[in-house]
Design an enzyme around this catalytic site. Structure first.
Site, PDB file in Angstrom:
ATOM      1  N   GLU A 250       3.745  -6.217   7.286  1.00  0.00           N
ATOM      2  CA  GLU A 250       3.092  -5.111   7.986  1.00  0.00           C
ATOM      3  C   GLU A 250       3.592  -4.915   9.413  1.00  0.00           C
ATOM      4  O   GLU A 250       3.559  -3.791   9.933  1.00  0.00           O
ATOM      5  CB  GLU A 250       1.576  -5.321   7.995  1.00  0.00           C
TER       6      GLU A 250
ATOM      7  N   ALA B  99       0.845  -1.194   0.000  1.00  0.00           N
ATOM      8  CA  ALA B  99       0.000   0.000   0.000  1.00  0.00           C
ATOM      9  C   ALA B  99       0.884   1.249   0.000  1.00  0.00           C
ATOM     10  O   ALA B  99       2.079   1.186   0.289  1.00  0.00           O
ATOM     11  CB  ALA B  99      -0.922   0.006   1.217  1.00  0.00           C
TER      12      ALA B  99
ATOM     13  N   GLU C 143      -1.923  -9.516  -0.713  1.00  0.00           N
ATOM     14  CA  GLU C 143      -3.350  -9.683  -0.452  1.00  0.00           C
ATOM     15  C   GLU C 143      -4.164  -9.624  -1.737  1.00  0.00           C
ATOM     16  O   GLU C 143      -5.125 -10.384  -1.915  1.00  0.00           O
ATOM     17  CB  GLU C 143      -3.821  -8.612   0.530  1.00  0.00           C
TER      18      GLU C 143
ATOM     19  N   GLY D 173      -0.323  -5.260   0.764  1.00  0.00           N
ATOM     20  CA  GLY D 173      -1.541  -5.232  -0.019  1.00  0.00           C
ATOM     21  C   GLY D 173      -1.408  -5.917  -1.361  1.00  0.00           C
ATOM     22  O   GLY D 173      -2.393  -6.413  -1.921  1.00  0.00           O
TER      23      GLY D 173
END
Length: 258
Positions: free
Chosen positions: A133, A65, A113, A110
């Protein structure tokens, strides 16, 4: 139409490119908004039979992200950000048309993911996967804690998420995170070959396979009950009649999606 992604439709396959190579294709708010619109196209455009999501450039699929957008968020705003991401990625997972992640480099945070939300993953030999993360004092928020555990098992998932370490393509293959590892130049070719093979099958049956497989992991639906209902519903389709007749007559079935 788009600023941060590019799309093209070739032979009924919708290619979605995350197009921020100078930012390692990081997912910012605009990317997420445009990705959601592209997935809407997958659902609504009858010319699209399947899709491939990949990244522009040679380094990254999506390297995470855009962390610069996180600094001003409160706890409630952080939860809302995660909710938006989960909704978009669940829509990918629930697509009745198959979506492949063609992982052409780093798939971190992300990005990992996003790849896991796709129905399966094909990785280039130099691809790297990770959920780092914890290095930011965070946890995965777009479904990563759930999908990674389902794909690689609790022990490996916890190791990846608690250490923040990356794994290479071969380990990802051995752990069940990806289906194939190919040379970078063959990544889209392999994706296309698989999808073209799936295109020859009954599209309503493909959609029902996806629906039932997802039910096995959602902890809410009765997957067995859904399977018998969807199995029964297939008998009301023209495609089932065509498939059975083609089998008996020893010919190739011609499915029409009805």
């Amino acid at each position: 139409m788009y600023n941060t992604i590019k799309t093209e439709l070739t032979d009924n396959i919708f290619f979605i490119y995350i197009n921020r190579p100078d930012k390692m294709n990081a997912l910012n708010a605009e990317v997420m908004k445009e990705l959601a619109l592209a997935i809407d196209e997958v659902y609504t455009n009858k010319e699209i039979k399947s899709a491939v999501i990949t990244g522009k450039g040679e380094k990254a699929f999506v390297a995470g992200a855009d962390i610069s957008e996180f600094l001003a968020l409160s706890d409630l705003q952080g939860a809302e950000l995660a909710k938006k991401g989960q909704v978009i990625f669940k829509r990918i997972e629930d697509s009745p048309k198959p979506i492949i992640a063609a992982v052409n480099g780093f798939a971190l945070g992300g990005g990992c993911e996003l790849a896991m939300a796709c129905h399966f993953r094909i990785a280039a030999t130099h691809a790297r996967f990770g959920q780092p993360e914890v290095n930011l004092g965070l946890i995965p928020g777009y479904g990563g804690t759930q999908r990674l555990t389902a794909l690689v098992g609790k022990g490996k998932a916890l190791e990846m998420m608690m250490t923040g370490d990356m794994i290479g393509a071969e380990d990802a293959l051995a752990w069940g995170l990806v289906n194939y590892v190919v040379a970078p130049g063959d990544l889209l070719l392999k994706s296309t070959e698989l999808l073209q093979k799936i295109h020859t099958k009954a599209p309503l049956a493909i959609a029902r396979v996806i629906k039932c497989a997802n039910a096995a992991l959602d902890h809410i639906s009765d997957g067995y009950e859904m399977e018998l209902n969807e199995f029964g519903a297939c008998f009301a389709t023209k495609d089932m009649q065509e498939g059975a007749e083609a089998f008996i007559q020893k010919r190739v079935a011609r499915f029409i999606g009805e």
